[in-house]
Design a protein around this motif. Structure first.
Motif, PDB file in Angstrom:
ATOM      1  N   ARG A 377       1.009  -1.095   0.033  1.00 47.77           N
ATOM      2  CA  ARG A 377      -0.221   0.075   0.015  1.00 47.77           C
ATOM      3  C   ARG A 377       0.931   1.487  -0.053  1.00 47.77           C
ATOM      4  NH1 ARG A 377      -5.118  -0.439  -0.366  1.00 47.77           N
ATOM      5  NH2 ARG A 377      -6.607   1.092  -0.095  1.00 47.77           N
ATOM      6  N   THR A 378       0.161   2.440  -0.740  1.00 50.60           N
ATOM      7  CA  THR A 378       0.975   3.536  -0.625  1.00 50.60           C
ATOM      8  C   THR A 378       0.104   4.551  -0.023  1.00 50.60           C
ATOM      9  OG1 THR A 378       2.133   3.315  -2.939  1.00 50.60           O
ATOM     10  CG2 THR A 378       1.697   5.500  -2.139  1.00 50.60           C
ATOM     11  N   ARG A 379       0.688   5.404   0.857  1.00 47.62           N
ATOM     12  CA  ARG A 379      -0.286   6.532   1.682  1.00 47.62           C
ATOM     13  C   ARG A 379       0.207   7.669   1.392  1.00 47.62           C
ATOM     14  NH1 ARG A 379      -0.487   1.609   4.622  1.00 47.62           N
ATOM     15  NH2 ARG A 379      -2.530   0.971   5.278  1.00 47.62           N
ATOM     16  N   ILE A 380      -0.765   8.558   1.077  1.00 47.27           N
ATOM     17  CA  ILE A 380      -0.102  10.041   0.639  1.00 47.27           C
ATOM     18  C   ILE A 380      -1.148  10.993   1.429  1.00 47.27           C
ATOM     19  CG2 ILE A 380      -0.146  11.812  -0.998  1.00 47.27           C
ATOM     20  CD1 ILE A 380      -0.094   9.620  -3.009  1.00 47.27           C
ATOM     21  N   GLY A 381      -0.589  11.742   2.254  1.00 51.01           N
ATOM     22  CA  GLY A 381      -1.345  12.581   3.176  1.00 51.01           C
ATOM     23  C   GLY A 381      -1.905  13.850   2.455  1.00 51.01           C
ATOM     24  N   ALA A 382      -2.818  14.517   3.468  1.00 55.11           N
ATOM     25  CA  ALA A 382      -3.716  15.575   2.937  1.00 55.11           C
ATOM     26  C   ALA A 382      -2.659  16.884   2.113  1.00 55.11           C
ATOM     27  CB  ALA A 382      -4.592  16.133   4.125  1.00 55.11           C
ATOM     28  N   ALA A 400       1.684  14.705   4.827  1.00 61.64           N
ATOM     29  CA  ALA A 400       0.837  15.819   4.640  1.00 61.64           C
ATOM     30  C   ALA A 400       1.608  17.133   4.079  1.00 61.64           C
ATOM     31  CB  ALA A 400      -0.216  16.246   5.707  1.00 61.64           C
ATOM     32  N   ARG A 401       1.273  17.560   3.284  1.00 60.86           N
ATOM     33  CA  ARG A 401       1.785  18.890   2.323  1.00 60.86           C
ATOM     34  C   ARG A 401       3.088  18.536   1.956  1.00 60.86           C
ATOM     35  NH1 ARG A 401      -0.147  19.306   7.163  1.00 60.86           N
ATOM     36  NH2 ARG A 401       1.730  19.391   8.161  1.00 60.86           N
ATOM     37  N   GLU A 412      11.427   5.525  -0.250  1.00 60.25           N
ATOM     38  CA  GLU A 412      11.456   5.728   1.275  1.00 60.25           C
ATOM     39  C   GLU A 412      10.411   6.980   1.694  1.00 60.25           C
ATOM     40  OE1 GLU A 412      15.386   7.172   2.516  1.00 60.25           O
ATOM     41  OE2 GLU A 412      16.283   5.520   1.884  1.00 60.25           O
ATOM     42  N   ASP A 413       9.951   6.561   2.886  1.00 60.54           N
ATOM     43  CA  ASP A 413       8.917   7.571   3.421  1.00 60.54           C
ATOM     44  C   ASP A 413       9.372   8.907   3.362  1.00 60.54           C
ATOM     45  OD1 ASP A 413       7.526   5.384   4.071  1.00 60.54           O
ATOM     46  OD2 ASP A 413       7.650   5.428   6.142  1.00 60.54           O
ATOM     47  N   VAL A 414       8.293   9.804   3.160  1.00 58.84           N
ATOM     48  CA  VAL A 414       8.698  11.275   3.128  1.00 58.84           C
ATOM     49  C   VAL A 414       7.933  11.830   4.175  1.00 58.84           C
ATOM     50  CG1 VAL A 414       8.600  13.162   1.664  1.00 58.84           C
ATOM     51  CG2 VAL A 414       8.935  11.017   0.584  1.00 58.84           C
ATOM     52  N   PRO A 415       8.521  12.697   4.987  1.00 52.98           N
ATOM     53  CA  PRO A 415       7.988  13.265   6.336  1.00 52.98           C
ATOM     54  C   PRO A 415       6.787  14.577   5.766  1.00 52.98           C
ATOM     55  CG  PRO A 415      10.128  13.260   6.548  1.00 52.98           C
ATOM     56  CD  PRO A 415      10.161  12.959   5.058  1.00 52.98           C
ATOM     57  N   ASP A 416       5.861  14.711   6.675  1.00 54.29           N
ATOM     58  CA  ASP A 416       5.394  15.939   6.410  1.00 54.29           C
ATOM     59  C   ASP A 416       5.937  17.091   5.979  1.00 54.29           C
ATOM     60  OD1 ASP A 416       3.227  14.393   7.521  1.00 54.29           O
ATOM     61  OD2 ASP A 416       2.875  15.493   9.149  1.00 54.29           O
ATOM     62  N   ASP A 417       5.390  18.040   5.093  1.00 52.88           N
ATOM     63  CA  ASP A 417       6.144  19.163   4.624  1.00 52.88           C
ATOM     64  C   ASP A 417       7.566  19.143   3.734  1.00 52.88           C
ATOM     65  OD1 ASP A 417       3.906  20.958   5.854  1.00 52.88           O
ATOM     66  OD2 ASP A 417       4.827  20.204   7.539  1.00 52.88           O
ATOM     67  N   ALA A 418       7.686  17.817   3.830  1.00 48.11           N
ATOM     68  CA  ALA A 418       9.144  17.872   3.020  1.00 48.11           C
ATOM     69  C   ALA A 418       9.113  17.562   1.416  1.00 48.11           C
ATOM     70  CB  ALA A 418       9.777  16.391   3.298  1.00 48.11           C
ATOM     71  N   LEU A 419      10.250  17.750   0.829  1.00 44.45           N
ATOM     72  CA  LEU A 419      10.201  17.959  -0.610  1.00 44.45           C
ATOM     73  C   LEU A 419      11.426  16.494  -0.823  1.00 44.45           C
ATOM     74  CD1 LEU A 419      10.095  18.400  -3.841  1.00 44.45           C
ATOM     75  CD2 LEU A 419      12.098  20.030  -3.168  1.00 44.45           C
TER      76      LEU A 419
END
Length: 446
Positions: A377-382, A400-401, A412-419
């Motif tokens: 599964r892929t999970r993408i925030g708001a 998210a964002r 690899e997982d991408v944290p909130d607000d990161a590029l």
């Protein structure tokens, strides 16, 4: 719905040799589901205590199909196809302890209406035969009635000219109390040319036993049986015409009704707009106010109010689109949840994904969900932004964002607000393109 409890027996044992098919006749599709599914769906509206499907030819295939269509239905096996009365006898052990009205239906007769079944279920007589006034009675068995109800069923070959002039004919469908079936069915013999046990003998034997036998009638169109590919095609045309007319009556806009194809269980809300050449497979719900643009295929999915899909989009099983989601052209969604306001404009595959509200998915994005053995599964925030041509290698999460750069491979997982950037550094060689082209032309002699 009736005073007596109800049970259904659906006869689905025949081979259907005239279909010229290895597939059991009742598994050929009409309205995107097997034929037998129509009888089961309509019969279920009577809220029966028990449903029994009698299988024979291709029994394993029929059993698997019935398990998907109606998991609570039970399957009885008719190992040798020895007639309709014999088939009902095979079902009776699965009705042990049941005391009420039994309806005997046919898996290849898909159009009998709920109201007609309700009349059979609630009629006070001991045995009730379903008949219809035939425009061309042909070789149907004639129903001879009198002051005391149905007097007899006369097969065409046994009928005199006066009887053949009768237009009230037998559909084959009937209803009787379970106790009556247990008493009368064993009395039916097979002294006929085919050596089979026919259910049409039941009314005569019941009448001889002092029971009340009557007829209820329906429109001839309800009794259409499917025996050939041509009849299946005609039934599909009739089904689609009815489904389109019902959708229009329910307040659905069909831009070109003749090009929209429905499934048996299609659920389309009022003020939904359906464009040209849209195909609904089984298990689709489109809420009020949603729009499906032309040339889309949907199955096993849910589209919420205000969402738009297409053109040229495909929604597969498990696709859940929230309110005001936009799914554009050449986008495929499978087993994924898109929250409110998500935009997936074009040329994208989202499989096994969860996408948060107001996220934008750029063109060419792919969730790489399958490793050759398992799905991930892929999970993408708001409020995230997924750049064009991003490959999301699951299992992976984007916060998210967060943003991904165009052309990135995200492992690899991408944290909130990161590029996140996951691509090789560009290397530019000045003048090399011109030198290469010159060399190639010289090699070709130009």
């Amino acid at each position: 719905m009736t005073e007596k409890p109800v049970a259904l027996i659906v006869l689905a044992a025949g081979q259907g040799s005239r279909m010229q098919s290895d597939l059991p006749k009742v598994l050929h599709r009409l309205g995107a589901v097997p034929l037998v599914g129509h009888a089961l769906a309509t019969g279920r509206r009577l809220e029966p205590e028990t449903v029994v499907v009698v299988a024979g030819h291709g029994a394993d295939q029929v059993r698997k199909a019935v398990a998907k269509l109606d998991p609570d239905a039970r399957v009885a096996l008719q190992e040798q196809q020895m007639g309709t009365a014999h088939a009902v006898l095979q079902a009776l052990p699965l009705l042990e302890g049941f005391e009420g009205r039994v309806l005997v239906l046919y898996g290849d007769t898909p159009f009998i209406a709920e109201e007609t079944l309700g009349m059979l279920a609630s009629h006070p007589s001991d045995v009730i035969v379903l008949g219809f006034e035939a425009a061309d009675p042909g070789r149907y068995g004639r129903l001879v009635t009198g002051p005391d109800g149905l007097e007899r069923i006369v097969e065409y070959k046994d009928a005199d000219e006066a009887t053949r002039a009768i237009r009230l004919v037998n559909s084959g469908v009937l209803a009787a109390d379970a106790a009556t079936l247990r008493e009368i069915l064993p009395q039916i013999g097979n002294r006929n040319a085919a050596g089979e046990y026919y259910l049409t003998d039941l009314p005569g034997l019941a009448r001889a036993a002092g029971l009340r036998v009557d007829v209820v009638t329906c429109d001839e169109s309800e009794t259409l049986g499917i025996n050939t590919r041509a009849e299946l095609a005609a039934a599909e045309a009739a089904f689609q015409a009815r489904a389109r007319a019902q959708a229009l009556e329910d307040g659905v806009t069909l831009s070109d009704p003749a090009t929209v194809w429905f499934a048996l269980d299609s659920c389309i809300g009022r003020d939904a707009v359906i464009g040209q050449n849209v195909v609904f497979g089984p298990g689709v719900t489109v809420e009020s106010g949603a729009e499906i643009l032309p040339f889309c295929h949907l199955e096993g999915c849910h589209v919420s109010a205000g969402a738009t899909v297409g053109p040229f989009a495909r929604l597969r099983a498990g696709a859940e689109l929230g309110a005001d989601v936009h799914v554009g052209n050449f986008v495929e969604i499978k087993n994924s949840v898109l929250d409110e306001g998500v935009k997936v404009g074009h040329l994208t595959y989202l499989g096994d994904a969860d996408v948060g509200e107001a996220t934008n998915i750029g063109a060419g994005t792919v969730t790489c969900n399958y490793d050759g053995v398992s799905k991930h599964r892929t999970r993408i925030g708001a409020h995230a932004f997924i750049g064009s041509d991003t490959m999301l290698v699951a299992p992976v999460a984007v916060g998210a964002r967060a943003m991904t750069g165009s052309g990135s491979v995200i492992t690899e997982d991408v944290p909130d607000d990161a590029l996140a950037l996951g691509r090789a550094r560009q290397v530019t060689k000045p003048g090399l393109a011109a030198r290469l082209m010159q060399a190639l032309r010289q090699k070709k002699g130009r």
